[in-house]
Design an enzyme around this catalytic site. Structure first.
Site: not given
Length: 425
Positions: A117-119, A121
């Site tokens: 999950p990129c949220q 970063f």
């Protein structure tokens, strides 16, 4: 297209095992590299690694990679994945929190791919980084790799993908997350490298930046990212430096057939969003202009006005809200943001975000005062026209496309890795 949302993601171990056994039985005769796909989303990277798809008129051949098991927690993403049997019918996707899947049920694999999950970063997020619970999910990948080191068939490597904000997200000691991954995977016997790449340099009609992290066992040497450029050159793939024309928005929109799946499905704006889009107005062009791209009219023969995009800055001041008037009157203070961007027909579209909000990304059609259709944004992300996006709410379709790794970027990475492995057997 509808689906029943499954919120009970924690299954008994035997249920996971039955899904895994199905996948292994389907893949039993495959001589390809076996891939474990984690945080798979709707399958953009999986499709790229697999290959054997056509984007517009260009065919991307089969690659020597076969996904044996996929996983994601998002029911909208897993339903999309399962619905594309043409590409993923030879294996299963498990809808679950990967932390709840017993590691003993995960089969041996050659490669792990993971877009954790990129949220945490993201530049648009809160930037809690590694201190966010979701930011620790890359450690789950580490645990699986570590455990598989004890098996008879050890993994060859892994591919991680994330937003560029991960480059500046730090561990408590100040080490960046990619550097931390390099350090930890070195202890497991991998040569790991990472690079910030721009998808439009590798055949994707979107100026989308992503961090790619590739680790290979030391006997294969470090991966060389220059191989991506060699693949682009070898297969004559359109890119910003060569044949940019085929990546321009006008080209992408010009040849979508009326009977193409989801070519008319679009998410309507809120009244306030629609007001802004209407007041900004369309870029230069019409259907006849799109036909110029369809007939490959040279760019120097196109009207000069066609090159200009639009944004909230093209509104009359009296039509702006108080918030936008403040920004308009003091652009240096607010760094003159380009809200409500509308890319011109000769530009390469910017990143389509998962939220698909007009203020945050270039999601508005250049000529019509609406969001792009599902098919239009799927093309901007380089999905083939026969890849479908069923949804419970239309916002879900935009979310899974915005979260996806562009398949053509995945294909170039896959082809480059297979070249590297052959050269270093």
């Amino acid at each position: 297209m509808n689906y029943t949302e499954n919120t009970d993601t924690i299954l008994p171990a035997e249920d996971y095992q039955s899904k895994i056994n199905y996948s292994l039985k389907k893949n039993i005769c495959s001589d390809n590299f076996k891939v474990l796909s984690l945080f798979s989303g709707c399958g953009g990277m999986d499709l790229g690694l697999r290959g054997d798809f056509t984007f517009r008129d260009k065919y991307y051949p089969k690659n020597p990679f076969s996904t044996i098991l996929a996983n994601d927690i998002d029911p909208a993403a897993t339903f999309t994945y399962e619905s594309n049997e043409k590409y993923f019918g030879d294996h299963q996707i498990i809808q679950a929190d990967i932390r709840e899947v017993p590691h003993k049920t995960i089969p041996d694999f050659d490669f792990m791919i993971a877009g954790f999950p990129c949220q945490p970063f993201s530049n648009a997020g809160l930037r809690k980084g590694i201190n966010d619970e979701r930011g620790n999910l890359f450690e789950e990948c580490e645990k699986i790799l570590k455990e598989k080191e004890q098996s008879e068939k050890k993994p060859i490597g892994f591919i991680f993908e994330n937003v560029r904000g991960i480059m500046s997200s730090k561990m408590p000691d100040g080490t960046s997350i990619p550097e931390e991954i390099v350090k930890r995977t070195k202890k497991l016997g991998y040569n790991t490298v990472f690079k910030l790449v721009k998808a439009s340099n590798y055949g994707v009609p979107s100026a989308r930046y992503r961090v790619i992290i590739i680790g290979l066992k030391k006997e294969y040497k470090k991966f060389d990212f220059d191989l991506l450029d060699k693949v682009v050159e070898e297969f004559d793939i359109p890119n910003e430096n060569n044949n940019k024309y085929d990546l321009m928005l006008g080209s992408i929109l010009s040849d979508i057939k009326k009977d193409t799946p989801q070519s008319k499905d679009f998410w309507k704006y809120s009244p306030s969003g629609q007001y802004m889009v209407d007041k900004i107005g369309p870029c230069y062009g019409n259907k006849k202009t799109l036909n110029l791209f369809k007939s490959k009219t040279p760019i120097e023969e196109l009207p000069e006005k066609i090159h200009k995009g639009r944004s909230w800055k093209n509104m009359d001041r009296e039509d702006m809200s108080e918030r936008f008037r403040k920004i308009h009157d003091n652009p240096k203070k607010y760094r003159s943001p380009n809200f409500y961007r509308r890319f011109s027909l000769t530009e390469i579209n910017g990143t389509i975000t998962a939220s698909a909000q007009p203020e945050a990304c270039g999601i508005t059609h250049p000529l019509e005062n609406r969001r792009y259709t599902i098919r239009e944004i799927a093309r901007i992300q380089s999905f083939p026209d026969d890849f479908i996006f069923p949804y419970k709410t239309i916002a879900n379709a935009y979310k899974v496309i915005g979260n996806a790794v562009p398949p053509i970027l995945g294909w170039v990475i896959s082809r480059a890795i297979s070249k590297h492995l052959k050269e270093n057997e």
